[in-house]
Design an enzyme around this catalytic site. Sequence first.
Site, mmCIF file in Angstrom:
data_model
loop_
_atom_site.group_PDB
_atom_site.id
_atom_site.type_symbol
_atom_site.label_atom_id
_atom_site.label_comp_id
_atom_site.label_asym_id
_atom_site.label_seq_id
_atom_site.Cartn_x
_atom_site.Cartn_y
_atom_site.Cartn_z
ATOM 1 N N GLY A 54 -25.349 31.542 25.568
ATOM 2 C CA GLY A 54 -24.939 32.898 25.966
ATOM 3 C C GLY A 54 -24.098 32.873 27.229
ATOM 4 O O GLY A 54 -24.165 33.787 28.054
ATOM 5 N N LEU A 68 -24.674 37.882 32.469
ATOM 6 C CA LEU A 68 -25.332 36.944 33.379
ATOM 7 C C LEU A 68 -24.713 35.548 33.255
ATOM 8 O O LEU A 68 -24.464 34.864 34.255
ATOM 9 C CB LEU A 68 -26.833 36.895 33.058
ATOM 10 C CG LEU A 68 -27.686 35.908 33.828
ATOM 11 C CD1 LEU A 68 -27.644 36.192 35.330
ATOM 12 C CD2 LEU A 68 -29.148 35.972 33.349
ATOM 13 N N ASP A 114 -21.686 29.321 23.592
ATOM 14 C CA ASP A 114 -21.882 30.699 23.114
ATOM 15 C C ASP A 114 -21.514 30.725 21.644
ATOM 16 O O ASP A 114 -20.885 29.783 21.135
ATOM 17 C CB ASP A 114 -21.019 31.686 23.922
ATOM 18 C CG ASP A 114 -21.697 33.049 24.019
ATOM 19 O OD1 ASP A 114 -22.208 33.518 22.978
ATOM 20 O OD2 ASP A 114 -21.740 33.626 25.107
ATOM 21 N N ASP A 153 -24.270 28.114 17.738
ATOM 22 C CA ASP A 153 -25.124 29.182 17.224
ATOM 23 C C ASP A 153 -26.573 28.761 17.479
ATOM 24 O O ASP A 153 -27.092 27.849 16.818
ATOM 25 C CB ASP A 153 -24.843 29.355 15.717
ATOM 26 C CG ASP A 153 -25.731 30.414 15.092
ATOM 27 O OD1 ASP A 153 -26.577 30.969 15.817
ATOM 28 O OD2 ASP A 153 -25.568 30.668 13.890
ATOM 29 N N TYR A 200 -36.853 44.779 22.136
ATOM 30 C CA TYR A 200 -36.355 43.855 23.167
ATOM 31 C C TYR A 200 -37.501 43.492 24.130
ATOM 32 O O TYR A 200 -37.723 42.310 24.434
ATOM 33 C CB TYR A 200 -35.209 44.551 23.899
ATOM 34 C CG TYR A 200 -34.695 43.881 25.140
ATOM 35 C CD1 TYR A 200 -33.967 42.696 25.069
ATOM 36 C CD2 TYR A 200 -34.885 44.458 26.402
ATOM 37 C CE1 TYR A 200 -33.456 42.105 26.222
ATOM 38 C CE2 TYR A 200 -34.372 43.880 27.547
ATOM 39 C CZ TYR A 200 -33.664 42.700 27.448
ATOM 40 O OH TYR A 200 -33.157 42.119 28.585
ATOM 41 N N LYS A 243 -39.451 39.942 24.871
ATOM 42 C CA LYS A 243 -39.538 39.325 26.206
ATOM 43 C C LYS A 243 -41.001 38.964 26.545
ATOM 44 O O LYS A 243 -41.271 37.923 27.136
ATOM 45 C CB LYS A 243 -38.950 40.256 27.273
ATOM 46 C CG LYS A 243 -37.443 40.447 27.168
ATOM 47 C CD LYS A 243 -36.686 39.139 27.331
ATOM 48 C CE LYS A 243 -35.193 39.290 27.213
ATOM 49 N NZ LYS A 243 -34.478 38.001 27.177
#
Length: 317
Positions: free
Chosen positions: A7, A12, A33, A48, A138, A142
């Site tokens: 990512g 970030l 990414d 991926d 989400y 987490k």
Amino acid sequence: MKILITGAFGQLGTALTEALINKYSNNSVVATDLHIRDTFDCETLELDATNLEALDEVVRTHQITQIYHLAAVLSAKGELEPLKTWDLNNSTFFNVLEAARLNDVRKVFFPSSIAVFGADARNQITSNDFPLNPTTVYGISKVAGEQWANYYNIKYGMDVRCLRYPGLISYQSFPGGGTTDYAVDIFHKAIKGEDFECYLRKDTQLPMLYMDDAIDATIRLMDAPKKAITRVGYNIQGMSFSPEMIAEEIRKNIPKLTVVYNPDNRQKIAESWPVALDDTPARMDWGWEPEYDLKRMTEEMLYRLDQKKRTNAFMHA
Ligand code: AKB
């Protein structure tokens, strides 16, 4: 030291990849990414993270020693496709944990979030140990991520560390799909002299953090000796404000900024998160101390975005 980032082109990732290249060297970082959008001054690969074989091969062939796993779907976008979000956020983290375990990579960073908390945490300065009752997919992913990190640490002797980021504010790139994104978008509109339509109510206060502080916290946490780490997930925040408060602060520099409030489905998500966090354990364990409050962050954002605007105008002249 050989660091893998997933990512890397996210909000970030863009800033953290640069910071890690500067701290170590361009040979020490492999940025990955799903799609390569730009270039970093380090090896940059399309990867991926849902593909364990591909991930494992990159970790093995590059002799990776640390992984920062930043790829994820954020809160607002996640609510549009809950099952797909659960699948993506969890399968990629599992793959990272497995690729790390199989290749003897001990240290892994996982970005957790204020979304681990639920509405019962809203009206207080939420402590690190407050019950985790997330209301978004989400947030659930987490909480599960923190739990799996703990599991791998206990079962396989790994060293997975997590920060519960609040809304991140940066000039380098845009966030995407989050509930706190408005706090970046408002600056872009203000700099362009445009009106801003806010999808949250004007008094909805949330914890926030300027990107320089977020990077500092991430590096401090990962550099801290293992014996200093007392928990898997740490609360951190730099400031807490509402749309009305940030608009007021921006108006000290750009008085004509107009904000129209038009709350949508993100309002409900915001109301299920804490107003502010107590980050005492991060301060005690590894010396966390943010440098940016609302005033300093606002001045810095306006200055940086104005500089960007001038450079672009100059390049296109
Ligand atoms: C989001 O709004 O989804 C994120 C977060 C607070 O984790 N910025």
